[in-house]
Design a protein around this motif. Sequence first.
Motif, PDB file in Angstrom:
ATOM      1  N   UNK A 117      -0.242 -45.418 -36.240  1.00 62.38           N
ATOM      2  CA  UNK A 117      -0.259 -44.606 -35.031  1.00 62.38           C
ATOM      3  C   UNK A 117       0.779 -43.497 -35.166  1.00 62.38           C
ATOM      4  N   UNK A 118       0.361 -42.281 -34.930  1.00 63.04           N
ATOM      5  CA  UNK A 118       1.256 -41.125 -35.039  1.00 63.04           C
ATOM      6  C   UNK A 118       1.610 -40.654 -33.628  1.00 63.04           C
ATOM      7  N   UNK A 119       2.893 -40.755 -33.283  1.00 65.38           N
ATOM      8  CA  UNK A 119       3.361 -40.272 -31.987  1.00 65.38           C
ATOM      9  C   UNK A 119       4.316 -39.110 -32.244  1.00 65.38           C
ATOM     10  N   UNK A 120       3.991 -37.914 -31.792  1.00 66.60           N
ATOM     11  CA  UNK A 120       4.855 -36.767 -32.048  1.00 66.60           C
ATOM     12  C   UNK A 120       6.275 -36.992 -31.518  1.00 66.60           C
ATOM     13  N   UNK A 121       7.234 -36.459 -32.233  1.00 63.88           N
ATOM     14  CA  UNK A 121       8.632 -36.612 -31.836  1.00 63.88           C
ATOM     15  C   UNK A 121       8.873 -36.092 -30.415  1.00 63.88           C
ATOM     16  N   UNK A 122       8.197 -34.999 -30.056  1.00 66.14           N
ATOM     17  CA  UNK A 122       8.371 -34.433 -28.722  1.00 66.14           C
ATOM     18  C   UNK A 122       7.937 -35.428 -27.651  1.00 66.14           C
ATOM     19  N   UNK A 123       6.834 -36.129 -27.889  1.00 63.78           N
ATOM     20  CA  UNK A 123       6.363 -37.110 -26.910  1.00 63.78           C
ATOM     21  C   UNK A 123       7.324 -38.290 -26.825  1.00 63.78           C
ATOM     22  N   UNK A 124       7.825 -38.747 -27.977  1.00 56.78           N
ATOM     23  CA  UNK A 124       8.792 -39.848 -27.959  1.00 56.78           C
ATOM     24  C   UNK A 124      10.054 -39.445 -27.197  1.00 56.78           C
ATOM     25  N   UNK A 125      10.499 -38.213 -27.366  1.00 46.83           N
ATOM     26  CA  UNK A 125      11.698 -37.763 -26.655  1.00 46.83           C
ATOM     27  C   UNK A 125      11.453 -37.681 -25.151  1.00 46.83           C
ATOM     28  N   UNK A 126      10.283 -37.212 -24.752  1.00 49.42           N
ATOM     29  CA  UNK A 126       9.968 -37.146 -23.326  1.00 49.42           C
ATOM     30  C   UNK A 126       9.931 -38.550 -22.719  1.00 49.42           C
ATOM     31  N   UNK A 127       9.318 -39.478 -23.433  1.00 46.41           N
ATOM     32  CA  UNK A 127       9.262 -40.862 -22.972  1.00 46.41           C
ATOM     33  C   UNK A 127      10.671 -41.449 -22.887  1.00 46.41           C
ATOM     34  N   UNK A 128      11.496 -41.166 -23.885  1.00 51.29           N
ATOM     35  CA  UNK A 128      12.862 -41.691 -23.916  1.00 51.29           C
ATOM     36  C   UNK A 128      13.700 -41.153 -22.770  1.00 51.29           C
ATOM     37  N   UNK A 129      13.507 -39.888 -22.407  1.00 45.69           N
ATOM     38  CA  UNK A 129      14.251 -39.307 -21.293  1.00 45.69           C
ATOM     39  C   UNK A 129      13.929 -40.052 -19.998  1.00 45.69           C
ATOM     40  N   UNK A 130      12.663 -40.376 -19.784  1.00 47.90           N
ATOM     41  CA  UNK A 130      12.301 -41.123 -18.582  1.00 47.90           C
ATOM     42  C   UNK A 130      12.941 -42.506 -18.580  1.00 47.90           C
ATOM     43  N   UNK A 131      12.962 -43.160 -19.743  1.00 47.29           N
ATOM     44  CA  UNK A 131      13.620 -44.466 -19.830  1.00 47.29           C
ATOM     45  C   UNK A 131      15.098 -44.348 -19.475  1.00 47.29           C
ATOM     46  N   UNK A 132      15.752 -43.326 -20.007  1.00 46.13           N
ATOM     47  CA  UNK A 132      17.182 -43.156 -19.778  1.00 46.13           C
ATOM     48  C   UNK A 132      17.473 -42.858 -18.306  1.00 46.13           C
ATOM     49  N   UNK A 133      16.606 -42.090 -17.665  1.00 43.05           N
ATOM     50  CA  UNK A 133      16.786 -41.795 -16.247  1.00 43.05           C
ATOM     51  C   UNK A 133      16.719 -43.082 -15.426  1.00 43.05           C
ATOM     52  N   UNK A 134      15.694 -43.918 -15.689  1.00 44.78           N
ATOM     53  CA  UNK A 134      15.574 -45.187 -14.970  1.00 44.78           C
ATOM     54  C   UNK A 134      16.754 -46.106 -15.274  1.00 44.78           C
ATOM     55  N   UNK A 135      17.188 -46.126 -16.525  1.00 48.17           N
ATOM     56  CA  UNK A 135      18.337 -46.941 -16.923  1.00 48.17           C
ATOM     57  C   UNK A 135      19.575 -46.530 -16.131  1.00 48.17           C
ATOM     58  N   UNK A 136      19.850 -45.236 -16.112  1.00 48.71           N
ATOM     59  CA  UNK A 136      21.067 -44.735 -15.476  1.00 48.71           C
ATOM     60  C   UNK A 136      21.067 -44.941 -13.970  1.00 48.71           C
ATOM     61  N   UNK A 137      19.944 -44.646 -13.320  1.00 47.92           N
ATOM     62  CA  UNK A 137      19.938 -44.625 -11.859  1.00 47.92           C
ATOM     63  C   UNK A 137      19.470 -45.933 -11.217  1.00 47.92           C
ATOM     64  N   UNK A 138      18.800 -46.789 -11.970  1.00 44.16           N
ATOM     65  CA  UNK A 138      18.322 -48.055 -11.414  1.00 44.16           C
ATOM     66  C   UNK A 138      19.083 -49.234 -12.021  1.00 44.16           C
ATOM     67  N   UNK A 139      19.015 -49.380 -13.333  1.00 43.92           N
ATOM     68  CA  UNK A 139      19.596 -50.561 -13.971  1.00 43.92           C
ATOM     69  C   UNK A 139      21.123 -50.559 -13.958  1.00 43.92           C
ATOM     70  N   UNK A 140      21.744 -49.383 -13.971  1.00 47.04           N
ATOM     71  CA  UNK A 140      23.196 -49.328 -14.040  1.00 47.04           C
ATOM     72  C   UNK A 140      23.861 -49.207 -12.678  1.00 47.04           C
ATOM     73  N   UNK A 141      23.110 -49.362 -11.612  1.00 45.02           N
ATOM     74  CA  UNK A 141      23.719 -49.351 -10.285  1.00 45.02           C
ATOM     75  C   UNK A 141      24.656 -50.541 -10.118  1.00 45.02           C
ATOM     76  N   UNK A 142      25.733 -50.360  -9.350  1.00 47.84           N
ATOM     77  CA  UNK A 142      26.734 -51.418  -9.164  1.00 47.84           C
ATOM     78  C   UNK A 142      26.108 -52.688  -8.621  1.00 47.84           C
ATOM     79  N   UNK A 143      25.184 -52.540  -7.679  1.00 52.38           N
ATOM     80  CA  UNK A 143      24.544 -53.703  -7.083  1.00 52.38           C
ATOM     81  C   UNK A 143      23.793 -54.514  -8.138  1.00 52.38           C
ATOM     82  N   UNK A 144      23.117 -53.819  -9.045  1.00 49.67           N
ATOM     83  CA  UNK A 144      22.368 -54.521 -10.082  1.00 49.67           C
ATOM     84  C   UNK A 144      23.290 -55.264 -11.040  1.00 49.67           C
ATOM     85  N   UNK A 145      24.448 -54.705 -11.343  1.00 48.11           N
ATOM     86  CA  UNK A 145      25.374 -55.396 -12.242  1.00 48.11           C
ATOM     87  C   UNK A 145      25.902 -56.671 -11.590  1.00 48.11           C
ATOM     88  N   UNK A 146      26.138 -56.647 -10.297  1.00 48.22           N
ATOM     89  CA  UNK A 146      26.574 -57.867  -9.606  1.00 48.22           C
ATOM     90  C   UNK A 146      25.484 -58.927  -9.653  1.00 48.22           C
TER      91      UNK A 146
END
Length: 438
Positions: free
Chosen positions: A336-365
């Motif tokens: 399967x060939x996934x262009x680097x640009x598409x992988x980067x776009x997908x990764x940015x969305x993951x990082x956004x969810x990670x930063x704003x949802x998973x890393x919230x103080x409430x979630x760490x507790x």
Amino acid sequence: MEGTAHTPADDLYDTTATERWAAEPDKRPGRTAFQRDRARVLHSAALRRLAGKTQVVTPGTRSYDWDASPRTRLTHSLECAQVGRELGAALGCDPDLVEAACLSHDMGHPPFGHNGEEALNEFAKDCGGFEGNAQSLRLLTRLEPKRFVPDPASGELVSVGLNLTRACLDAATKYPWARGDHPTDPGSVKFGAYEDDLPVFEWLRLGAPADRKCFEAQVMDWADDVAYSVHDFEDGLHAGHLDPNLLFAEPERTAIWRVAIGRYVPADTEPEELRAALDRLMEQEWWPHGYDGSAVAQARLKDATSQLIGRFCLAAEGATREAYGSGRLTRYGAELVVPREARNECAVLKAVADLYVMQRDEQERIRADQRIVLAELAEALSARAPEGLDPQFRAIFDAAPDDKARKRAVIDQIASLTDASARSLHARLAQRTRRADG
């Protein structure tokens, strides 16, 4: 370990691909081997239990301030299956095979998501570790009670799990190596088989190039990435944890690149690549600018979700077709060939969810409390075993040849629990301990 009957619908999947560990007749002639696989996965108790297991935010918590519940492992698996089935079919894979792999790829994940995975890995460090994907293989081939056959040595009945085809098990294997056998990183915590599951792992990998995922597994893997990146981003907006206007601010962007690089993209990725990826997405006319939770905004966000999934799948389909042409692509006939640009776009969305949802103080507790629950539960069950184990796991414990195998039986039980049942069992055992001490 005889082959199943070959059918016309399996035209590019030979008898090696459709073979099952234990030969069995088809109760309904006319179905393909992979239709049977899909049906077995859909009807399994393990799939149903995913409804009570954490995807990103724990089901049943008040972390989400909106009426719709956050996604669970089950809803994620269903969405992954829909994405994977259509992408696989477009590239020539058997759609039932890809769907079965997508549905089953997360079956072995324990309560509390990746947090629970880390807690069980710590507990299991002296008996081979814990890895959700390796646990999925164990569940599909041993723990899910569907098919029992006589053991050649003892004559006793032993479970072969769902007894799926070789191609289906291979397609569900995201990390085709055992612990410590990663092709480039021996210290990687990701692996696909425990030591005592190596016989069936070697069987399902018969004829496969070393360390190479089959084409259907690559489709499943990309569908998994697409589904959780897009839907976690959607959930973050719905919940009010993410203000899309913040994505214009450089301090916020710098934090996103910091999360993404090394975790979601290679460590040598330049921040400028990720900046360009986010800009490309935000320049689309369907991007959910100014999301305010209104019905119109929700509809616009749902359209953005569909647009993102289509964008990522079409990018992979187009690049793969450019590389291999218009024929049917299956098993080990293509990558399967996934262009680097598409992988980067997908990764940015993951990082956004990670930063704003998973890393919230409430979630760490919440995660800290979950780790305590699983650690105490594991110790309490181990001290009492086989008492306290369900009959299925008590039988595995009693038949175990050594302490490591007995500990693995305890881990198997804990991994099978939902978030709520893990907390309930922990509370019951803690109460008994207090009574005994009192």
